[in-house]
Structures are given as structure tokens and as C-alpha cells.
Design a protein around this motif. Structure first.
Motif: not given
Length: 400
Positions: A376, A47, A372, A368-369, A42, A50
Motif C-alpha cells: 500500500k 491483494s 499489505g 499478510t498485513n 487494499l 501480497v
């Protein structure tokens, strides 16, 4: 993984007791940095987005097991026999989550028996966890939507107590009321094995929801206890959906059309769940939500199930229930494969075996992922808000 929540003051499970004197001490797995961080590539702007999304919106995991496992997984049985499961406060403080459904570890608890799902063991699990939570003020027990919202406003993490199966109630309907009284707000019908309520997904034949199971569904509806069908057989799932007066959850599963094992749900079940207003939470336990495009289990495999389910039933009926813990989840499965009927549930479709699910290894990093990945791939704020928590809240407002 997010920066540590400022409300977390460093409390560790059972800090109010004296180690070795009051409870047996085990070497435990790290809660953070046990495996390398997952790089989504990212930009700084992405980021920042996020972090903003996790700050502004509710992030709710529909299914987790946030206990900390032993560093040596061969000691898990000894650890579980003590009844004291350490909650991963440090990891949860970095998760960015607003709330999580903690489903404890009742299939592997062995305080009074070598086998899981015993009533006394469930009471040990609930009571000791709630006592621990009561001794700090970062994680709070939530029994209503208002308590989840209050936790969000106060910078705390709401823990919703759930159980993966109703096996421990045996033929005692009032045990559902007792569990509700203790604070349990979500329960599965059956785990992989059949029980008094209905069939599990590992059975060779599925006879559907039993007469007792129908009464149990009615009681759960009256109590305001959310129903989970993740581990139930297909016919049982459909009959629970039909019989329930309110929407039900598939808290942690994937699409069988993407990966053909019993652990995944067929389109018919996912559609039926959505048509009655329910939600499917995407699973990430090792070697479950694989795909032909990503046979080596990772965040990308999980998101293949996400995109399929969104295309199938729409963005309003999809969420996430990663089903992770702190420690060696693959080792946990290896240690308890017989108790959990993992072989029958996961099938024998060939795929690479991984030591952990990259990008969705533990509750500290999952959201978080997930956010993300969504950022994205160009998802808008409204859609991200729905799938990371909004859809779950909508159902809870109707069920609770």
C-alpha cells in the motif's frame, strides 16, 4: 490472512495421544478469527500482489511464541505446569510464512518452579515440542539455511528453535552445546533481569557483558548459534556486538527515539548492530512499539518504528519479529508481569491500553498485513523481499 496451506492436513498438537488419559485438556483460544480482521483497504490488484510476494519470497518471523493460550488466561499457570504447550498449526497454516523463530515460553514455564528460566523446564519445553512436531509433516524443525530452503520448496513451514535468554545455562558453558545438540539455533544473552552473562534492560544499572558472558558469546560463535540482544541492557548490547565475531540480531524491539522506554533500543545500539552486519526485527507485543503518532497500539504504530529504522540504518538491516501468540497476549502479560519485569521494561509513558494490537494480533495474520502495508505504501518487490526474510537469511548464512 492467507488461505490454508495445502500441506496442512488438520493435525492438532498431541493427536498421537489420548486426551484426558495421557494429558490434561484445557479450553484453548481460537487460532483464527479471535479478533476482527484488519482492513488495510487494499484493491484486488494489491491483494493479489501480497499473495504473490508471500508465495515467491521467503517470509521469516525473527521472533514468535506460536503456542495457543488458554481461553481463560487465569488458567495459564495450570496449563504451563503440564509442560505441554499446544502449537497453533491451524493458524500457522494460514500465515504465509516460510519460517519462524519459535522462542517458546521459558520466562513463564513453571513445571518445576513458580519462576521461569529453569534448565529442567526448558528441556520439557523443547522435548515435548519436538516430539509433537515429529508426528506431522507440515511444520518441520530447521537447523540450517538449507533446511529452511527445503521447507519453502516443499510447501512446508520451517520452525527454528530459539530461546529469549541464556539464564538457564547458569554457569555451565557446555549447556550451550547441549541446547545446540537439541536443535536450538538462536539464544538471547539476558532477559529483562541480569544473569551470569550480562545485564537485562529492566535493571537500574548495566555492568555490561561479564567475563563468563564473553566466553558464552565465543562459544555461541563457534557453535553457529545466532545471538539475540533484544532484552539486554544498552551497555551489554554494545559489548555483545563488539565481542561477537559475527553479526547479532535484535530479534524483537523498536526504536527508543520513536517510543522512549527501555524496551526499545537507542540509536547507538541499532547503528552498532547494523554496522557489524546485524538486523533488527520489529516487535509488536502489546504496548511496546507505540509512537507519538499512533499511541493506540496497532500495525501503524509498529510501522512507525519500521520507517524510522530504515531511515536510520537502511533497508538491509531491518526485518520483523512480531513476538505474538494465539490468544489473549494482554492477559498473558497481566498474569506474568512480575515474572517478566514488564513494568520496568515498558516504563510508565502514558498511552491508551488496548485489548490487542490491531493488525498484528497473532502469527496467522502478521505477515499478510505487513506485506499489505508495504504494498500500500509503494515499496518495491526487492525491498519487500529483504525485510520479510532476505535480510535474516543473509545473516544466518554467515552465523550458522
Amino acid at each position: 490472512m492467507q488461505p490454508p496451506n495445502p500441506r496442512y492436513q488438520g493435525y492438532r498438537s498431541f493427536d498421537y495421544l489420548e486426551p484426558h488419559a495421557d494429558f490434561k485438556v484445557f479450553d484453548l483460544a481460537p487460532e483464527i478469527d479471535r479478533v476482527p480482521a484488519y482492513d488495510l483497504g487494499l484493491s484486488a490488484e494489491q491483494s493479489a500482489r501480497v499473495s504473490r510476494l508471500l508465495t515467491e519470497h521467503m517470509a521469516i518471523s525473527l521472533h514468535e511464541h506460536p503456542k495457543v493460550l488458554t481461553a481463560d488466561v487465569t488458567l495459564l499457570r495450570d496449563y504451563n505446569r503440564t509442560g505441554r504447550n499446544v502449537l497453533g498449526y491451524e493458524g500457522l497454516a494460514r500465515s504465509g510464512m516460510t519460517a519462524l523463530f519459535d522462542n517458546f515460553m521459558n520466562g513463564t514455564n513453571c513445571v518445576t518452579s513458580e519462576h521461569g528460566w529453569k534448565w529442567d523446564d526448558v528441556i520439557y519445553d523443547l522435548g515435548l515440542r519436538f516430539a509433537d512436531i515429529a508426528k506431522q509433516d507440515f511444520v518441520v524443525l530447521a537447523r540450517t539455511v538449507e533446511e529452511i530452503e527445503k521447507a519453502k520448496a516443499g510447501g512446508q513451514l520451517a520452525l527454528v528453535a530459539g530461546l529469549e535468554a541464556a539464564t538457564m545455562i547458569e554457569n555451565e558453558l557446555d549447556r550451550l552445546d547441549i541446547l545446540y545438540g537439541f536443535g536450538v539455533r538462536q539464544i538471547g544473552v539476558a532477559y529483562s533481569q541480569a544473569n551470569q552473562l550480562g545485564s537485562g534492560l529492566a535493571e537500574r544499572a548495566d555492568a555490561g557483558l561479564t567475563n563468563f558472558g564473553r566466553r558464552a558469546v565465543e562459544r555461541m560463535n563457534r557453535l553457529g548459534m545466532a545471538i539475540d540482544i533484544s532484552h539486554s541492557g544498552d551497555r551489554t548490547c554494545l559489548e555483545v556486538i563488539e565481542h561477537s565475531a559475527v553479526p547479532v540480531f535484535i530479534t524483537h524491539a523498536g526504536a527508543r527515539a520513536v517510543w522512549p522506554t527501555n524496551r526499545m533500543k537507542p540509536d547507538e545500539v541499532i547503528r552498532a548492530c547494523a554496522e557489524r552486519g546485524g538486523v533488527i526485527g520489529l516487535e509488536a507485543a502489546p504496548h511496546t512499539t507505540l509512537s507519538e503518532e499512533h499511541r493506540e497500539h496497532s500495525l501503524e504504530s509498529v510501522m512507525d518504528h519500521f520507517t524510522y529504522c530504515v531511515d536510520l540504518v537502511g533497508i538491509d538491516h531491518v526485518a520483523f519479529g512480531p513476538d505474538t501468540n494465539f490468544g489473549d497476549h494482554v492477559g498473558l502479560h497481566d498474569s506474568f508481569t512480575g515474572h517478566l519485569s514488564i513494568g520496568q521494561a515498558h516504563g510508565h509513558v502514558e498511552h491508551p491500553r488496548v485489548p490487542y494490537v490491531a493488525g498484528m494480533e497473532n502469527p496467522a495474520e502478521n505477515f499478510t498485513n505487513i506485506v499489505g502495508w508495504l504494498v500500500k505504501h509503494g515499496y518495491g518487490d526487492d525491498d519487500i523481499s529483504k525485510v520479510i526474510g532476505g535480510n535474516i537469511l543473509r545473516v544466518l548464512k554467515e552465523v550458522w
